[in-house]
Design an enzyme around this catalytic site. Sequence first.
Site, mmCIF file in Angstrom:
data_model
loop_
_atom_site.group_PDB
_atom_site.id
_atom_site.type_symbol
_atom_site.label_atom_id
_atom_site.label_comp_id
_atom_site.label_asym_id
_atom_site.label_seq_id
_atom_site.Cartn_x
_atom_site.Cartn_y
_atom_site.Cartn_z
ATOM 1 N N PRO A 58 6.204 6.723 48.676
ATOM 2 C CA PRO A 58 6.363 5.499 49.460
ATOM 3 C C PRO A 58 5.044 4.779 49.712
ATOM 4 O O PRO A 58 3.976 5.375 49.649
ATOM 5 C CB PRO A 58 6.978 5.973 50.773
ATOM 6 N N ASP A 59 5.160 3.522 49.972
ATOM 7 C CA ASP A 59 4.009 2.679 50.271
ATOM 8 C C ASP A 59 3.571 2.965 51.696
ATOM 9 O O ASP A 59 4.313 2.713 52.635
ATOM 10 C CB ASP A 59 4.436 1.210 50.138
ATOM 11 N N PHE A 60 2.358 3.481 51.846
ATOM 12 C CA PHE A 60 1.980 3.877 53.207
ATOM 13 C C PHE A 60 1.718 2.685 54.108
ATOM 14 O O PHE A 60 1.589 2.820 55.310
ATOM 15 C CB PHE A 60 0.794 4.841 53.210
ATOM 16 N N ARG A 61 1.629 1.484 53.505
ATOM 17 C CA ARG A 61 1.448 0.319 54.364
ATOM 18 C C ARG A 61 2.763 -0.191 54.934
ATOM 19 O O ARG A 61 2.779 -1.072 55.768
ATOM 20 C CB ARG A 61 0.727 -0.795 53.594
ATOM 21 N N ASN A 132 -1.201 0.459 41.978
ATOM 22 C CA ASN A 132 -0.911 1.847 42.321
ATOM 23 C C ASN A 132 -1.975 2.792 41.764
ATOM 24 O O ASN A 132 -2.527 2.548 40.701
ATOM 25 C CB ASN A 132 0.471 2.242 41.789
ATOM 26 N N ASP A 134 -1.192 6.131 41.574
ATOM 27 C CA ASP A 134 -0.448 7.374 41.377
ATOM 28 C C ASP A 134 -0.376 7.827 39.921
ATOM 29 O O ASP A 134 0.227 8.851 39.628
ATOM 30 C CB ASP A 134 0.966 7.232 41.962
ATOM 31 N N HIS A 151 -6.770 -1.021 41.609
ATOM 32 C CA HIS A 151 -7.291 -0.293 42.762
ATOM 33 C C HIS A 151 -7.738 1.107 42.376
ATOM 34 O O HIS A 151 -7.805 2.002 43.211
ATOM 35 C CB HIS A 151 -6.244 -0.248 43.878
#
Length: 362
Positions: A58-61, A132, A134, A151
């Site tokens: 999941p997107d931690f933001r 991402n 990941d 990123h």
Amino acid sequence: MDFLRNLLSRTLGLGREKPEKVLDELTLDGVSRFMQSEKCRNVVCIVGAGISTSAGIPDFRSPGTGLYANLQSYNLPYPEAIFEINYFKQHPEPFFALARELYPGQFKPTVCHYFIRLLKEKGLLLRCYTQNIDTLERVAGLDQEDLVEAHGTFFTSHCLGSSCKKQYTLDWMKEKIFSTVTPKCDKCQSLVKPDIVFFGESLPPRFFTLMQSDFQKVDLLIIMGTSLQVQPFASLVSRVPTNTPRLLINKEKTGQSDPFMSLMGLSTGMDFDSEKAYRDVAWLGECDEGCTALADLLGWKNELEELVKKEHSAIDAKSGQAGEAGASPSPPRAGATASLSTPPAKPGSSTQKESDAGSKAE
Ligand SMILES: [Zn+2]
């Protein structure tokens, strides 16, 4: 105002009165017909955390993931410090503790990742720009050349010793993370950091160089799973030629015009609904479903499903073997509420140097 508009129109290609309408209809069908035509040769994908959520990352933001709330035990001066390069150099332990806590149990790309792989196999993919970290694009079979990891990535790590900079693999880093030993270079004993972009670090040079050439020749832009909130990544949508269609596959509409720029008659952001809309299409929902729907219209649905099935069973077989050897990390814990799918960015950090029009203010 007219003078300014004309000037900007000529120099930037903005606000043209009658842009050519490339799609016969502003729908997913319209996009699929365009993709099957001779005119569509170069597709650029822009992707964010939303394409990895169905992989359990999941997107931690996202509100409610609670990442920052869980950071209290690390005694940080303030929560964002954990992703700041200067803090990290002095105190790397909290970052690695968090990485251990949030490390994905397995790296299994989603339908959406494999759809991008199919674009590559069909010879349509010019580039995939991802926020991402990941590594799922690579796991799905995209090569480094196909990717701009804006990123950074966990795939590689580097020694921070300025005269050393030795590179390390994901497996090496994983072993350090799970052995709770702070990763140190075996050559010079300096700290080793995953190649993700921290606050206070610049984006990879590759992002800026390829952006110049890619966005001049793109025939179709596909934006998936990103709310386009982080600069300079968010400004990419306004870099395409005026006629280039833009397809958004996302849970909600995003990237629409900046009210100030619209007031000046400049249409730099996405426009899905106004009477002037001529090239932007929004498909709202989960990225996997959007990709499946598009694949269906393109006649690729079976191929996509076969690819996902084949690749997933190969990953299962491999992780099964690793599990027997005791080498695989624990499966995702039910309590793990967030993950490092994208590094954060905040106003004023060096990842936000650019603030083009067309991006939404935070
Ligand atoms: Zn070193």
